[in-house]
Design a protein around this motif. Structure first.
Motif, PDB file in Angstrom:
ATOM      1  N   GLY A  97       0.834  -1.209   0.000  1.00 52.74           N
ATOM      2  CA  GLY A  97       0.000   0.000   0.000  1.00 52.74           C
ATOM      3  C   GLY A  97       0.866   1.256   0.000  1.00 52.74           C
ATOM      4  O   GLY A  97       2.074   1.214   0.303  1.00 52.74           O
ATOM      5  N   SER A  99       0.487   3.303   2.134  1.00 49.88           N
ATOM      6  CA  SER A  99       0.728   3.484   3.571  1.00 49.88           C
ATOM      7  C   SER A  99       2.156   3.073   3.936  1.00 49.88           C
ATOM      8  O   SER A  99       2.860   3.788   4.642  1.00 49.88           O
ATOM      9  CB  SER A  99      -0.258   2.639   4.384  1.00 49.88           C
ATOM     10  OG  SER A  99      -1.575   2.921   4.007  1.00 49.88           O
ATOM     11  N   TYR A 123      -4.387  14.273   4.945  1.00 49.14           N
ATOM     12  CA  TYR A 123      -4.791  12.873   5.149  1.00 49.14           C
ATOM     13  C   TYR A 123      -4.443  12.492   6.591  1.00 49.14           C
ATOM     14  O   TYR A 123      -3.274  12.554   6.992  1.00 49.14           O
ATOM     15  CB  TYR A 123      -4.071  11.994   4.136  1.00 49.14           C
ATOM     16  CG  TYR A 123      -4.277  10.505   4.297  1.00 49.14           C
ATOM     17  CD1 TYR A 123      -5.548   9.955   4.403  1.00 49.14           C
ATOM     18  CD2 TYR A 123      -3.188   9.633   4.317  1.00 49.14           C
ATOM     19  CE1 TYR A 123      -5.725   8.593   4.534  1.00 49.14           C
ATOM     20  CE2 TYR A 123      -3.354   8.265   4.445  1.00 49.14           C
ATOM     21  CZ  TYR A 123      -4.628   7.753   4.562  1.00 49.14           C
ATOM     22  OH  TYR A 123      -4.802   6.403   4.697  1.00 49.14           O
ATOM     23  N   TYR A 126      -1.361  10.706   8.178  1.00 55.16           N
ATOM     24  CA  TYR A 126      -0.016  11.295   8.261  1.00 55.16           C
ATOM     25  C   TYR A 126       0.344  11.511   9.734  1.00 55.16           C
ATOM     26  O   TYR A 126       1.504  11.404  10.115  1.00 55.16           O
ATOM     27  CB  TYR A 126       0.071  12.640   7.523  1.00 55.16           C
ATOM     28  CG  TYR A 126      -0.119  12.582   6.018  1.00 55.16           C
ATOM     29  CD1 TYR A 126       0.057  11.398   5.305  1.00 55.16           C
ATOM     30  CD2 TYR A 126      -0.464  13.730   5.307  1.00 55.16           C
ATOM     31  CE1 TYR A 126      -0.124  11.363   3.928  1.00 55.16           C
ATOM     32  CE2 TYR A 126      -0.635  13.704   3.927  1.00 55.16           C
ATOM     33  CZ  TYR A 126      -0.467  12.523   3.249  1.00 55.16           C
ATOM     34  OH  TYR A 126      -0.645  12.482   1.894  1.00 55.16           O
ATOM     35  N   ASN A 174      -6.444  14.633  -0.461  1.00 51.89           N
ATOM     36  CA  ASN A 174      -7.408  14.042   0.444  1.00 51.89           C
ATOM     37  C   ASN A 174      -7.144  14.755   1.769  1.00 51.89           C
ATOM     38  O   ASN A 174      -6.018  14.657   2.257  1.00 51.89           O
ATOM     39  CB  ASN A 174      -7.143  12.539   0.590  1.00 51.89           C
ATOM     40  CG  ASN A 174      -7.991  11.913   1.679  1.00 51.89           C
ATOM     41  OD1 ASN A 174      -8.868  12.550   2.234  1.00 51.89           O
ATOM     42  ND2 ASN A 174      -7.702  10.664   2.003  1.00 51.89           N
ATOM     43  N   ASP A 202       2.365  12.797  -2.166  1.00 51.93           N
ATOM     44  CA  ASP A 202       1.468  11.643  -2.128  1.00 51.93           C
ATOM     45  C   ASP A 202       0.515  11.792  -3.307  1.00 51.93           C
ATOM     46  O   ASP A 202      -0.346  12.668  -3.309  1.00 51.93           O
ATOM     47  CB  ASP A 202       0.729  11.667  -0.783  1.00 51.93           C
ATOM     48  CG  ASP A 202      -0.236  10.512  -0.613  1.00 51.93           C
ATOM     49  OD1 ASP A 202      -0.631   9.911  -1.631  1.00 51.93           O
ATOM     50  OD2 ASP A 202      -0.620  10.228   0.539  1.00 51.93           O
ATOM     51  N   TYR A 205      -3.974   9.682  -5.779  1.00 54.02           N
ATOM     52  CA  TYR A 205      -5.176  10.029  -6.559  1.00 54.02           C
ATOM     53  C   TYR A 205      -4.810  10.648  -7.910  1.00 54.02           C
ATOM     54  O   TYR A 205      -5.606  11.376  -8.500  1.00 54.02           O
ATOM     55  CB  TYR A 205      -6.068  10.997  -5.757  1.00 54.02           C
ATOM     56  CG  TYR A 205      -6.582  10.379  -4.474  1.00 54.02           C
ATOM     57  CD1 TYR A 205      -7.693   9.550  -4.476  1.00 54.02           C
ATOM     58  CD2 TYR A 205      -5.923  10.592  -3.262  1.00 54.02           C
ATOM     59  CE1 TYR A 205      -8.144   8.951  -3.315  1.00 54.02           C
ATOM     60  CE2 TYR A 205      -6.365  10.000  -2.084  1.00 54.02           C
ATOM     61  CZ  TYR A 205      -7.475   9.175  -2.126  1.00 54.02           C
ATOM     62  OH  TYR A 205      -7.928   8.577  -0.970  1.00 54.02           O
ATOM     63  N   SER A 233      -0.117   4.329  -5.302  1.00 57.80           N
ATOM     64  CA  SER A 233      -0.853   3.154  -4.851  1.00 57.80           C
ATOM     65  C   SER A 233      -1.823   2.678  -5.926  1.00 57.80           C
ATOM     66  O   SER A 233      -2.294   3.483  -6.730  1.00 57.80           O
ATOM     67  CB  SER A 233      -1.651   3.543  -3.602  1.00 57.80           C
ATOM     68  OG  SER A 233      -2.582   2.554  -3.269  1.00 57.80           O
ATOM     69  N   LYS A 236      -6.781   3.202  -5.127  1.00 55.77           N
ATOM     70  CA  LYS A 236      -7.876   4.016  -5.645  1.00 55.77           C
ATOM     71  C   LYS A 236      -7.895   3.959  -7.174  1.00 55.77           C
ATOM     72  O   LYS A 236      -8.955   3.956  -7.786  1.00 55.77           O
ATOM     73  CB  LYS A 236      -7.721   5.473  -5.188  1.00 55.77           C
ATOM     74  CG  LYS A 236      -7.327   5.630  -3.730  1.00 55.77           C
ATOM     75  CD  LYS A 236      -8.427   5.251  -2.763  1.00 55.77           C
ATOM     76  CE  LYS A 236      -7.840   4.978  -1.387  1.00 55.77           C
ATOM     77  NZ  LYS A 236      -8.736   5.232  -0.296  1.00 55.77           N
ATOM     78  N   TYR A 322     -13.093  13.539  -2.649  1.00 62.68           N
ATOM     79  CA  TYR A 322     -13.526  14.020  -1.342  1.00 62.68           C
ATOM     80  C   TYR A 322     -13.787  15.511  -1.425  1.00 62.68           C
ATOM     81  O   TYR A 322     -13.238  16.188  -2.286  1.00 62.68           O
ATOM     82  CB  TYR A 322     -12.423  13.840  -0.296  1.00 62.68           C
ATOM     83  CG  TYR A 322     -11.861  12.463  -0.222  1.00 62.68           C
ATOM     84  CD1 TYR A 322     -12.470  11.488   0.562  1.00 62.68           C
ATOM     85  CD2 TYR A 322     -10.707  12.127  -0.922  1.00 62.68           C
ATOM     86  CE1 TYR A 322     -11.941  10.214   0.643  1.00 62.68           C
ATOM     87  CE2 TYR A 322     -10.176  10.852  -0.855  1.00 62.68           C
ATOM     88  CZ  TYR A 322     -10.792   9.897  -0.068  1.00 62.68           C
ATOM     89  OH  TYR A 322     -10.280   8.640   0.005  1.00 62.68           O
TER      90      TYR A 322
HETATM   91  C1  LIG Z   1      -3.894  10.467   0.579  1.00 60.27           C
HETATM   92  C2  LIG Z   1      -3.732   9.024   0.834  1.00 60.27           C
HETATM   93  N1  LIG Z   1      -2.498   8.527   0.889  1.00 60.27           N
HETATM   94  C3  LIG Z   1      -2.292   7.233   1.142  1.00 60.27           C
HETATM   95  C4  LIG Z   1      -3.338   6.367   1.347  1.00 60.27           C
HETATM   96  C5  LIG Z   1      -3.028   4.957   1.648  1.00 60.27           C
HETATM   97  O1  LIG Z   1      -3.558   4.095   0.739  1.00 60.27           O
HETATM   98  P1  LIG Z   1      -3.133   2.590   0.560  1.00 60.27           P
HETATM   99  O2  LIG Z   1      -2.285   2.190   1.714  1.00 60.27           O
HETATM  100  O3  LIG Z   1      -4.402   1.831   0.478  1.00 60.27           O
HETATM  101  O4  LIG Z   1      -2.372   2.568  -0.714  1.00 60.27           O
HETATM  102  C6  LIG Z   1      -4.656   6.846   1.293  1.00 60.27           C
HETATM  103  C7  LIG Z   1      -5.810   5.968   1.543  1.00 60.27           C
HETATM  104  O5  LIG Z   1      -6.927   6.366   1.677  1.00 60.27           O
HETATM  105  C8  LIG Z   1      -4.852   8.203   1.030  1.00 60.27           C
HETATM  106  O6  LIG Z   1      -6.074   8.738   0.966  1.00 60.27           O
END
Ligand SMILES: Cc1ncc(COP(=O)(O)O)c(C=O)c1O
Length: 398
Positions: A97, A99, A123, A126, A174, A202, A205, A233, A236, A322
């Motif tokens: 992810g 993450s 987000y 963080y 986000n 990041d 999106y 990632s 999404k 969002y």
């Molecule tokens: C801005 C942002 N960064 C990172 C992530 C992490 O996503 P993932 O670990 O599913 O790739 C998200 C998930 O909602 C997000 O909104």
């Protein structure tokens, strides 16, 4: 009893998930909840990605390379190159992810006590990643009145100390839906070069940019090669949140070598999910065209609906899925809980994410909520109606 760590105690709860017990209770009572609180898209995962997992011929489900499948990294580099980003396979580490890419980034570029500047609202996780790394977030407030555009660069400069290691942005944002302009990205790049900072962008999106506006990646600025780190990632982009595949991208060889040590410590990203992610790269452009059309439609429906509700202010998002809405309530946390505990309209209610958790400045964003437009037209329309009714009732009771 042995003691929990201070870090563990300081770890913030997710503002997106903390209302879950109240939602579960409402569901137990038989109430239908329209979930506007989480970024779980209802869009179908590309069939090719699902088929690739079904049709594999693996006999031993082994570890992969710590940086991820070479074939996947090569094709992923090709995906970025199509957007004219100078990314090669050695500039990519596949992670569990986005993450994990954020955690590896924090681990690779910060020490406990270091500072990272982030425009807020941001987000919420963080906060968690920073706490886990002992990093202090220095927020800089963006405003709903200009759609959460980049705050003036002079404000960033005021916050820079010898402890500042990086500026972290989310583009598109986000929870704001803001899409940074080419000029804004360049301004950040100039600042990072002037003060020798990292820019962590990041871009999970990155495909979700509306109204024909182009997304400007941090990787598109050649002078910033040593300073730029991109987080991405599949969650999404291909509606594959459960795959748990993301990546860390940088042209900085030291960053990559350091992040690689973190990657080796956790051995490898998930094998089946990489198979799905690699196949997802074959997804035709029409898939994205349809998805963008769908989200643009939902965004317009949501923003128009919200603007019609008395006392609601909303910043029209240009990307992601969002928006932040300011509500005529004092405490959106209380309102969100009340929606689940005490309100119903025809046995239905909605779940929203209180926005205070997306700010790190205390007592900020208290009258705001984040709304995700990840529901179908009929459900979104119904959810807006419920919000309107609920606000009226809440006002009468308070
Ligand atoms: C801005 C942002 N960064 C990172 C992530 C992490 O996503 P993932 O670990 O599913 O790739 C998200 C998930 O909602 C997000 O909104």
């Amino acid at each position: 009893m042995p003691k929990i760590s201070n870090k563990g105690l300081e770890m913030p709860e997710s503002p997106i998930r903390k209302l879950v017990p109240f939602a579960e209770e409402a569901t137990r009572k038989g109430r239908k909840i329209y979930q506007l609180n989480i970024g779980q898209p209802d869009i179908k995962t590309p069939q090719g990605a699902l088929d690739a997992v079904k049709n594999h011929d693996i006999e031993v489900l082994s570890y992969s390379h710590s940086a991820g499948f070479e074939s996947y990294r090569e094709k992923l580099a090709g995906y970025y190159q199509k957007s004219s980003l100078p990314v090669n396979k050695e500039d990519i580490i596949i992670t569990t992810g986005g993450s994990e890419a954020l955690l590896f980034t924090m681990g690779s570029i910060t020490d406990p006590g270091d500072e990272v500047i982030i425009p807020e609202p941001f987000y919420a996780n963080y906060n968690g990643f920073a706490t886990a790394s002992g990093v202090s977030i220095k927020p800089i407030q963006a405003s709903i009145d200009d759609g959460f555009a980049l705050p003036p660069i002079a404000e960033f400069e005021k916050l820079i100390t010898e402890k500042t290691k990086a500026i972290l942005i989310c583009n598109p944002g986000n929870p704001t839906g803001y899409l940074y302009t080419k000029e804004e990205v360049q301004q950040l790049a100039d600042l990072a070069l002037k003060h020798d900072l990292f820019i962590v962008s990041d871009e999970v999106y990155r495909e979700f940019a509306y109204d024909g506006v182009k997304h400007h990646s941090i990787m598109s600025i050649p002078e910033l090669a040593e300073n730029a780190i991109m987080v991405d990632s599949v969650s999404k982009r291909y509606s594959m949140c459960g795959a748990r595949v993301g990546c860390l991208v940088s042209k900085n060889k030291e960053v990559m070598a350091t992040a690689m040590k973190f990657a080796q410590a956790r051995l490898s990203p998930p094998t089946f999910a990489q198979i799905a992610s690699e196949a997802a790269l074959e997804t035709p452009q029409e898939y994205f065209d349809e998805v963008i059309e769908q989200y643009t439609y939902r965004r317009d429906l949501l923003v128009d609906g919200l603007e019609k509700i008395e006392g609601v202010k909303v910043a029209k998002p240009k990307g992601a899925f969002y928006c932040i809405a300011e509500l005529p309530v004092e405490d959106a946390d209380d309102f969100a809980r009340w929606l689940l505990e005490s309100f119903e309209d025809n046995n239905e209610t909605i779940m929203v994410a209180p926005a205070a958790g997306f700010y790190s400045t205390p007592n900020t964003g208290k009258n705001q909520v984040r709304i995700a437009y990840v529901l179908k037209k009929e459900n979104l329309e119904r959810a807006i109606k419920i919000l309107d009714k609920a606000l009226k009732q809440y006002k009468q009771q308070n």
